[in-house]
Design a protein around this motif. Structure first.
Motif, PDB file in Angstrom:
ATOM      1  N   PHE A   6      44.923  49.582  26.427  1.00  0.00           N
ATOM      2  CA  PHE A   6      44.930  48.679  27.586  1.00  0.00           C
ATOM      3  C   PHE A   6      46.044  48.396  27.939  1.00  0.00           C
ATOM      4  CE2 PHE A   6      46.261  44.410  29.055  1.00  0.00           C
ATOM      5  CZ  PHE A   6      45.987  44.690  30.740  1.00  0.00           C
ATOM      6  N   PHE A   7      47.690  48.902  27.158  1.00  0.00           N
ATOM      7  CA  PHE A   7      48.774  48.664  27.356  1.00  0.00           C
ATOM      8  C   PHE A   7      49.174  50.055  27.471  1.00  0.00           C
ATOM      9  CE2 PHE A   7      49.612  44.229  24.915  1.00  0.00           C
ATOM     10  CZ  PHE A   7      50.091  44.314  25.704  1.00  0.00           C
ATOM     11  N   PHE A  55      49.459  41.773  38.566  1.00  0.00           N
ATOM     12  CA  PHE A  55      49.445  42.207  37.159  1.00  0.00           C
ATOM     13  C   PHE A  55      49.361  41.277  36.078  1.00  0.00           C
ATOM     14  CE2 PHE A  55      50.818  46.394  39.080  1.00  0.00           C
ATOM     15  CZ  PHE A  55      49.898  46.929  38.590  1.00  0.00           C
ATOM     16  N   ALA A  56      50.433  39.791  36.448  1.00  0.00           N
ATOM     17  CA  ALA A  56      49.792  38.755  35.616  1.00  0.00           C
ATOM     18  C   ALA A  56      48.978  38.872  35.416  1.00  0.00           C
ATOM     19  CB  ALA A  56      51.049  37.595  35.592  1.00  0.00           C
ATOM     20  N   SER A  57      47.235  38.416  36.373  1.00  0.00           N
ATOM     21  CA  SER A  57      46.181  38.075  35.954  1.00  0.00           C
ATOM     22  C   SER A  57      45.788  38.881  34.869  1.00  0.00           C
ATOM     23  CB  SER A  57      46.008  38.038  37.542  1.00  0.00           C
ATOM     24  OG  SER A  57      44.775  37.470  37.922  1.00  0.00           O
ATOM     25  N   ALA A  60      46.433  38.490  31.776  1.00  0.00           N
ATOM     26  CA  ALA A  60      45.946  36.938  31.454  1.00  0.00           C
ATOM     27  C   ALA A  60      44.375  36.503  30.934  1.00  0.00           C
ATOM     28  CB  ALA A  60      46.185  35.880  31.801  1.00  0.00           C
ATOM     29  N   GLU A  61      43.704  37.861  31.622  1.00  0.00           N
ATOM     30  CA  GLU A  61      42.856  37.737  31.449  1.00  0.00           C
ATOM     31  C   GLU A  61      41.613  38.504  30.908  1.00  0.00           C
ATOM     32  OE1 GLU A  61      38.059  38.395  34.397  1.00  0.00           O
ATOM     33  OE2 GLU A  61      40.036  38.660  35.128  1.00  0.00           O
ATOM     34  N   VAL A  62      42.854  39.740  30.200  1.00  0.00           N
ATOM     35  CA  VAL A  62      42.249  41.219  29.311  1.00  0.00           C
ATOM     36  C   VAL A  62      42.415  39.864  28.181  1.00  0.00           C
ATOM     37  CG1 VAL A  62      43.012  42.874  27.972  1.00  0.00           C
ATOM     38  CG2 VAL A  62      42.335  42.662  30.719  1.00  0.00           C
ATOM     39  N   PHE A  63      43.808  39.315  27.675  1.00  0.00           N
ATOM     40  CA  PHE A  63      44.397  38.828  26.223  1.00  0.00           C
ATOM     41  C   PHE A  63      43.640  37.323  26.420  1.00  0.00           C
ATOM     42  CE2 PHE A  63      46.839  41.831  26.904  1.00  0.00           C
ATOM     43  CZ  PHE A  63      46.897  43.035  26.009  1.00  0.00           C
ATOM     44  N   TRP A  64      43.898  36.148  27.385  1.00  0.00           N
ATOM     45  CA  TRP A  64      43.190  34.895  26.780  1.00  0.00           C
ATOM     46  C   TRP A  64      41.859  34.924  27.046  1.00  0.00           C
ATOM     47  CZ3 TRP A  64      47.477  32.659  30.508  1.00  0.00           C
ATOM     48  CH2 TRP A  64      48.646  32.391  29.935  1.00  0.00           C
ATOM     49  N   GLY A 139      37.104  45.505  32.417  1.00  0.00           N
ATOM     50  CA  GLY A 139      35.996  43.364  32.436  1.00  0.00           C
ATOM     51  C   GLY A 139      36.481  42.472  32.758  1.00  0.00           C
ATOM     52  N   ALA A 140      37.789  42.448  33.724  1.00  0.00           N
ATOM     53  CA  ALA A 140      38.604  41.287  33.973  1.00  0.00           C
ATOM     54  C   ALA A 140      37.463  41.301  35.549  1.00  0.00           C
ATOM     55  CB  ALA A 140      39.782  41.735  34.530  1.00  0.00           C
ATOM     56  N   TRP A 141      36.197  40.728  35.272  1.00  0.00           N
ATOM     57  CA  TRP A 141      35.829  41.065  36.946  1.00  0.00           C
ATOM     58  C   TRP A 141      36.717  39.457  37.761  1.00  0.00           C
ATOM     59  CZ3 TRP A 141      33.669  35.397  37.110  1.00  0.00           C
ATOM     60  CH2 TRP A 141      33.171  35.595  36.613  1.00  0.00           C
ATOM     61  N   VAL A 142      37.337  38.335  36.887  1.00  0.00           N
ATOM     62  CA  VAL A 142      37.730  37.679  37.615  1.00  0.00           C
ATOM     63  C   VAL A 142      38.782  37.783  38.819  1.00  0.00           C
ATOM     64  CG1 VAL A 142      38.784  35.081  37.732  1.00  0.00           C
ATOM     65  CG2 VAL A 142      36.620  35.610  36.131  1.00  0.00           C
ATOM     66  N   THR A 143      39.587  38.471  37.564  1.00  0.00           N
ATOM     67  CA  THR A 143      40.798  39.048  38.383  1.00  0.00           C
ATOM     68  C   THR A 143      40.819  40.164  39.938  1.00  0.00           C
ATOM     69  OG1 THR A 143      42.659  38.656  36.642  1.00  0.00           O
ATOM     70  CG2 THR A 143      42.989  40.790  38.542  1.00  0.00           C
ATOM     71  N   ALA A 144      39.557  40.960  39.841  1.00  0.00           N
ATOM     72  CA  ALA A 144      38.894  41.822  40.680  1.00  0.00           C
ATOM     73  C   ALA A 144      38.726  41.417  41.312  1.00  0.00           C
ATOM     74  CB  ALA A 144      37.504  43.137  40.233  1.00  0.00           C
ATOM     75  N   ALA A 145      37.785  40.037  41.226  1.00  0.00           N
ATOM     76  CA  ALA A 145      37.415  39.457  42.590  1.00  0.00           C
ATOM     77  C   ALA A 145      38.440  38.295  43.328  1.00  0.00           C
ATOM     78  CB  ALA A 145      36.102  38.222  41.915  1.00  0.00           C
ATOM     79  N   ILE A 146      38.954  37.924  42.872  1.00  0.00           N
ATOM     80  CA  ILE A 146      39.960  36.932  43.368  1.00  0.00           C
ATOM     81  C   ILE A 146      41.063  38.028  44.032  1.00  0.00           C
ATOM     82  CG2 ILE A 146      41.248  34.706  43.314  1.00  0.00           C
ATOM     83  CD1 ILE A 146      39.765  33.783  40.604  1.00  0.00           C
TER      84      ILE A 146
END
Length: 182
Positions: A6-7, A55-57, A60-64, A139-146
């Protein structure tokens, strides 16, 4: 291992963006020296903010939320690679006219080579694909959508501004051509 991938991927994309901003600045200086003017300064800050939030989202989504790549990760990976190819095809086709800002040179003819033979704004298609595919890859679907919806809205504003600037530059070119003939 997943965190390292990821990084590494995120570092690759961020490095691309920094290099592209340097190219955009160089192109802006070159075009401005030739008499080009900038349009759309009012909305540009929102595009920058959107990409920072992206990038922040994503991080955050991937880690949190501990997102993991889906089993079908190869589909967004392939789409990302295609989007990269399209973006660099756009950049090379536009040459010094490529920029992250709307910078228009009055009297210049519209570029009709490369992907611009087929689409009016192919670079924006590449950006839309990237902002959708990069989060889905992890797998960060929230970031993808919003962020994709926000990006589509801002691009609708940007395209209207860009089209108006291009029309104005073209009409001033036609006026110049007509005056030279008289």
């Amino acid at each position: 291992m997943g965190v390292l991938i990821f990084f590494a991927f995120l570092s690759f994309v961020l490095t691309q963006r920094v290099v592209e901003l340097a190219i955009a600045r160089r192109n802006a200086r070159q075009m401005t020296a030739m008499g080009a003017v900038e349009a759309g300064q009012d909305h540009y800050k929102y595009l920058v903010a959107l990409h920072i939030c992206f990038f922040a989202s994503l991080m955050a989504e991937v880690f949190w939320l501990e997102r993991k790549p889906p089993q079908w990760w190869m589909a967004p990976a392939a789409a990302f690679i295609l989007a990269q190819g399209l973006r660099y095809w756009c950049m090379t086709s536009l040459g010094p006219f490529w920029n992250t800002r709307i910078i228009v040179l009055p009297g210049a003819k519209a570029v009709r080579r490369g992907p611009y033979r087929f689409l009016r704004h192919p670079n924006y298609l590449a950006v839309v694909a990237e902002l959708l595919c990069i989060p889905l890859l992890f797998g960060a679907w929230v970031t993808a959508a919003i962020l994709s919806v926000a990006n589509l809205y801002l691009l609708s504003v940007r395209i209207r501004v860009e089209e108006a600037a291009l029309d104005e530059a073209h009409s001033s070119s036609s006026t110049l051509t007509r005056s030279k003939r008289l």
